[in-house]
Design a protein around this motif. Structure first.
Motif, PDB file in Angstrom:
ATOM      1  N   LEU A 105       0.906  -1.189  -0.033  1.00 15.08           N
ATOM      2  CA  LEU A 105       0.067  -0.023  -0.033  1.00 15.08           C
ATOM      3  C   LEU A 105       1.048   1.234  -0.117  1.00 15.08           C
ATOM      4  CD1 LEU A 105      -2.971  -1.079   2.485  1.00 15.08           C
ATOM      5  CD2 LEU A 105      -3.141  -0.713  -0.039  1.00 15.08           C
ATOM      6  N   ASP A 106       1.878   1.224   0.740  1.00 16.63           N
ATOM      7  CA  ASP A 106       3.055   2.514   0.689  1.00 16.63           C
ATOM      8  C   ASP A 106       3.461   2.830  -0.773  1.00 16.63           C
ATOM      9  OD1 ASP A 106       2.753   2.930   3.172  1.00 16.63           O
ATOM     10  OD2 ASP A 106       4.619   1.746   3.988  1.00 16.63           O
TER      11      ASP A 106
ATOM     12  N   GLN B 294       0.345   4.119  -2.513  1.00 18.50           N
ATOM     13  CA  GLN B 294       0.250   5.699  -1.948  1.00 18.50           C
ATOM     14  C   GLN B 294       1.213   6.587  -2.661  1.00 18.50           C
ATOM     15  OE1 GLN B 294       1.060   6.262   2.246  1.00 18.50           O
ATOM     16  NE2 GLN B 294      -0.561   7.794   2.324  1.00 18.50           N
ATOM     17  N   ASP B 295       2.510   6.314  -2.476  1.00 16.73           N
ATOM     18  CA  ASP B 295       3.464   6.858  -3.355  1.00 16.73           C
ATOM     19  C   ASP B 295       3.409   7.347  -4.873  1.00 16.73           C
ATOM     20  OD1 ASP B 295       4.764   7.080  -0.788  1.00 16.73           O
ATOM     21  OD2 ASP B 295       6.275   5.626  -1.209  1.00 16.73           O
ATOM     22  N   LEU B 296       2.659   6.303  -5.368  1.00 18.08           N
ATOM     23  CA  LEU B 296       2.500   6.373  -6.718  1.00 18.08           C
ATOM     24  C   LEU B 296       1.501   7.723  -6.967  1.00 18.08           C
ATOM     25  CD1 LEU B 296       3.229   4.799  -9.415  1.00 18.08           C
ATOM     26  CD2 LEU B 296       1.158   3.626  -9.069  1.00 18.08           C
ATOM     27  N   GLY B 297       0.856   8.104  -6.245  1.00 15.51           N
ATOM     28  CA  GLY B 297      -0.106   9.081  -6.200  1.00 15.51           C
ATOM     29  C   GLY B 297      -1.468   8.733  -6.568  1.00 15.51           C
ATOM     30  N   VAL B 298      -1.847   7.504  -6.716  1.00 18.20           N
ATOM     31  CA  VAL B 298      -3.340   7.156  -6.977  1.00 18.20           C
ATOM     32  C   VAL B 298      -4.086   7.241  -5.811  1.00 18.20           C
ATOM     33  CG1 VAL B 298      -2.690   5.432  -8.974  1.00 18.20           C
ATOM     34  CG2 VAL B 298      -2.724   4.386  -6.416  1.00 18.20           C
TER      35      VAL B 298
ATOM     36  N   GLU C 235      -5.925  -0.374   6.480  1.00 19.45           N
ATOM     37  CA  GLU C 235      -4.797   0.265   6.305  1.00 19.45           C
ATOM     38  C   GLU C 235      -4.987   1.028   4.748  1.00 19.45           C
ATOM     39  OE1 GLU C 235      -1.827   0.258   7.831  1.00 19.45           O
ATOM     40  OE2 GLU C 235      -3.245  -0.714   9.364  1.00 19.45           O
ATOM     41  N   ALA C 236      -5.698   0.506   3.894  1.00 18.58           N
ATOM     42  CA  ALA C 236      -5.885   1.735   2.731  1.00 18.58           C
ATOM     43  C   ALA C 236      -6.693   3.027   3.182  1.00 18.58           C
ATOM     44  CB  ALA C 236      -6.599   0.803   1.756  1.00 18.58           C
ATOM     45  N   HIS C 237      -7.499   2.847   4.127  1.00 14.45           N
ATOM     46  CA  HIS C 237      -8.291   3.943   4.348  1.00 14.45           C
ATOM     47  C   HIS C 237      -7.296   5.073   5.229  1.00 14.45           C
ATOM     48  CE1 HIS C 237     -12.733   2.177   3.579  1.00 14.45           C
ATOM     49  NE2 HIS C 237     -12.025   2.469   2.573  1.00 14.45           N
ATOM     50  N   ARG C 238      -6.477   4.163   5.978  1.00 14.07           N
ATOM     51  CA  ARG C 238      -5.540   4.868   6.941  1.00 14.07           C
ATOM     52  C   ARG C 238      -4.622   5.799   5.825  1.00 14.07           C
ATOM     53  NH1 ARG C 238      -0.657   4.536   9.522  1.00 14.07           N
ATOM     54  NH2 ARG C 238      -0.581   2.336   8.280  1.00 14.07           N
ATOM     55  N   ARG C 239      -4.254   5.266   4.583  1.00 14.11           N
ATOM     56  CA  ARG C 239      -3.428   6.115   3.941  1.00 14.11           C
ATOM     57  C   ARG C 239      -4.433   7.052   2.834  1.00 14.11           C
ATOM     58  NH1 ARG C 239      -1.538   1.288   5.169  1.00 14.11           N
ATOM     59  NH2 ARG C 239       0.940   1.309   5.272  1.00 14.11           N
TER      60      ARG C 239
ATOM     61  N   ASP D  33      -8.232 -10.990   6.568  1.00 12.69           N
ATOM     62  CA  ASP D  33      -7.309 -10.151   5.797  1.00 12.69           C
ATOM     63  C   ASP D  33      -7.927  -8.899   4.950  1.00 12.69           C
ATOM     64  OD1 ASP D  33      -5.214 -11.818   6.637  1.00 12.69           O
ATOM     65  OD2 ASP D  33      -5.992 -13.448   5.294  1.00 12.69           O
ATOM     66  N   PHE D  34      -9.108  -9.186   4.345  1.00 11.61           N
ATOM     67  CA  PHE D  34      -9.761  -8.136   3.721  1.00 11.61           C
ATOM     68  C   PHE D  34     -10.176  -6.989   4.851  1.00 11.61           C
ATOM     69  CE2 PHE D  34     -13.344  -5.706   2.626  1.00 11.61           C
ATOM     70  CZ  PHE D  34     -13.159  -5.301   1.388  1.00 11.61           C
ATOM     71  N   LYS D  35     -10.464  -7.265   5.962  1.00  9.22           N
ATOM     72  CA  LYS D  35     -10.417  -5.962   6.678  1.00  9.22           C
ATOM     73  C   LYS D  35      -9.359  -5.307   7.248  1.00  9.22           C
ATOM     74  CE  LYS D  35     -14.807  -8.166   8.752  1.00  9.22           C
ATOM     75  NZ  LYS D  35     -15.343  -8.925  10.255  1.00  9.22           N
ATOM     76  N   ALA D  36      -8.277  -6.202   7.192  1.00 10.11           N
ATOM     77  CA  ALA D  36      -7.038  -5.483   7.770  1.00 10.11           C
ATOM     78  C   ALA D  36      -6.418  -4.630   6.412  1.00 10.11           C
ATOM     79  CB  ALA D  36      -6.050  -6.495   7.911  1.00 10.11           C
ATOM     80  N   PHE D  37      -6.457  -5.149   5.255  1.00  9.40           N
ATOM     81  CA  PHE D  37      -6.452  -4.243   4.053  1.00  9.40           C
ATOM     82  C   PHE D  37      -7.188  -3.094   4.076  1.00  9.40           C
ATOM     83  CE2 PHE D  37      -8.408  -3.519   0.012  1.00  9.40           C
ATOM     84  CZ  PHE D  37      -7.538  -2.795  -0.598  1.00  9.40           C
TER      85      PHE D  37
END
Length: 447
Positions: free
Chosen positions: A43-44, A47-51, A93-97, A86-90
């Motif tokens: 995910l990092d 995020q760095d990619l800018g999407v 973390e996605a929303h946190r970013r 695993d989906f919930k963790a994803f």
């Protein structure tokens, strides 16, 4: 579940969407198949990619005869991709970013292994369970309806020996179409939508929406009753959620797709399919008119709605929305090797279509990002990944993401024979030449 900080209900209008397949992105448990834990690890990078939004291809339990679009259970995770935890963790973390999540709501059809179909084929004709799908005693109904997968299907009907009747399918014969004339079907699909929205999904791509309803004497596309279904689905969404989105996959002309927005009360977004082949036509002919003409023909849409524009995706580069003469020209120009042709399209990635010419790749990406609409990027195209026309169907453009020059391109530590598909290994596009690690270190790389 935590949400992105922005509460903007129109977030999709200026999003940058990144499309990926869980199985193709990163394998955390080294079994040869990408998984949600692996995606969370990356995910990092995204995020760095800018999407700003991630569109996930189907990850539900499935026989995988159509890469997951043949769904056998709408409310679970395919075990190869992980568990619900695993989906919930994803999602957390996605929303946190600040990354939104778009998933697939495949509402036109299911797998023939879905419990709904298994019950329907054994139920009495005319019963509520039987009526989950479209049945007939003859294969001579709806003869005006075109066949979509002309390379594999000879009819839209197929005989079921268990039901002793024909069932209707617009796509593969193992994907029976749901019957939206049945109130139970709408309720069931509505519950599926609510299930995933409650788990934090921000948007849902509605697969194959023009084909939801069948009526004798029509071509069974874009029927008025289809729009009533979408309005009801939208009302169900808006009743409970204020910032979620529906994205229509309607491979139609812009004036027909316009109706899928309704008065801003159907889908929030829709793909602009006719624009994409005309970008390639403009490049091949060195003429701006294919693009300017289709943009001029594109009608105004409601203020709250948005087009989704793209260069490539997980399917073949569809040439349905061009003339026969234009299709032949594009085939000859971009797919002289007939193995690259599939149905009415071309099964190649962006870089090979451009013959790995960086100037052309940058030109097309610049055009995409300047078009009216929200851009959708396909995983791997940011580094110029290649394809493999020797793999069957559309698998040639669904190979493992190339992270490094290491074993299996850094995608997995598994035995190479265990991978769901072999990585690209040719000298031009292979993972030793094209990968994220190398491009991240080069200021002048595509990445």
């Amino acid at each position: 579940m935590a949400r992105p900080e922005s509460g903007d209900p129109l977030w999709y209008k200026d999003a940058i969407i990144y499309q990926l397949h869980i199985k193709a992105f990163f394998d955390a448990n080294n079994d040869g198949i990408g998984d949600f834990e692996g995606l969370t690890h990356k995910l990092d990078y995204l995020q760095d990619l800018g999407v700003t939004a991630l569109w996930l291809l189907p990850f539900y339990p499935s026989p995988l005869r159509d890469d997951g679009y043949d769904i056998a259970d709408y409310k679970n995770i395919h075990p190869a991709y992980g568990r619900m935890a695993d989906f919930k963790a994803f999602a957390r973390e996605a929303h946190r970013r600040g990354l939104r999540i778009i998933t697939e709501l495949v509402i036109n059809h299911t797998s023939d292994q879905h419990p709904w179909f298994q019950r329907a084929r054994r139920a009495s004709p005319g019963s509520a369970l039987r009526d989950f799908y479209v049945w007939s005693d003859t294969d001579q109904k709806f003869l005006e309806t075109r066949i979509i997968f002309i390379d594999t299907e000879k009819s839209n009907w197929i005989w079921d020996p268990v039901a002793q009747a024909y069932y209707w399918h617009r796509f593969y014969s193992h994907q029976p179409d749901l019957n939206f004339d049945s109130p139970r079907v709408f309720r069931a699909i509505s519950h599926v939508m609510q299930f995933w929205l409650d788990l934090g999904v921000d948007g849902m791509r509605l697969d194959a929406v023009p084909y939801l309803i069948e009526r004798e004497g029509t071509i069974n596309e874009n029927l008025p009753e289809t729009h009533e279904i979408l309005k009801r689905l939208r009302r169900e969404m808006d009743r409970r959620y204020g910032d979620r989105m529906l994205l229509a996959e309607a491979n139609q002309w812009p004036e027909d797709v316009l109706h899928y927005f309704g008065a801003g009360d159907e889908c929030h977004m829709a793909f602009h399919f006719p624009l994409m082949p005309r970008i390639y036509m403009a490049l091949a002919t060195e003429d701006r008119h294919p693009v300017t003409d289709i943009v001029r023909q594109t009608p105004e849409i409601p203020e709250s709605c948005q087009w989704a524009v793209f260069l490539r995706n997980h399917d073949e580069l569809t040439l349905e929305m061009v003339t026969d003469r234009e299709r032949d020209y594009l085939w000859d120009y971009y797919a002289a090797d007939r193995r690259a042709r599939l149905n009415l399209g071309i099964r190649r990635r962006l870089a090979p279509l451009m013959e790995n010419d960086r100037r052309k790749i940058e030109l097309l990406k610049g055009l995409l990002l300047s078009m009216p609409g929200t851009p959708v990027l396909y995983y791997g195209d940011e580094i110029g990944m290649g394809d493999n026309v020797y793999l069957g169907d559309r698998d040639g453009v669904r190979t493992p993401m190339q992270w490094s020059p290491d074993r299996n391109g850094g995608f997995s530590r598994a035995d190479p024979a265990m991978l769901y598909l072999p990585p690209i290994m040719d000298p031009v596009y292979g993972f030793e030449a094209v990968n994220v690690e190398a491009q991240s270190r080069s200021p002048s790389s595509l990445l």
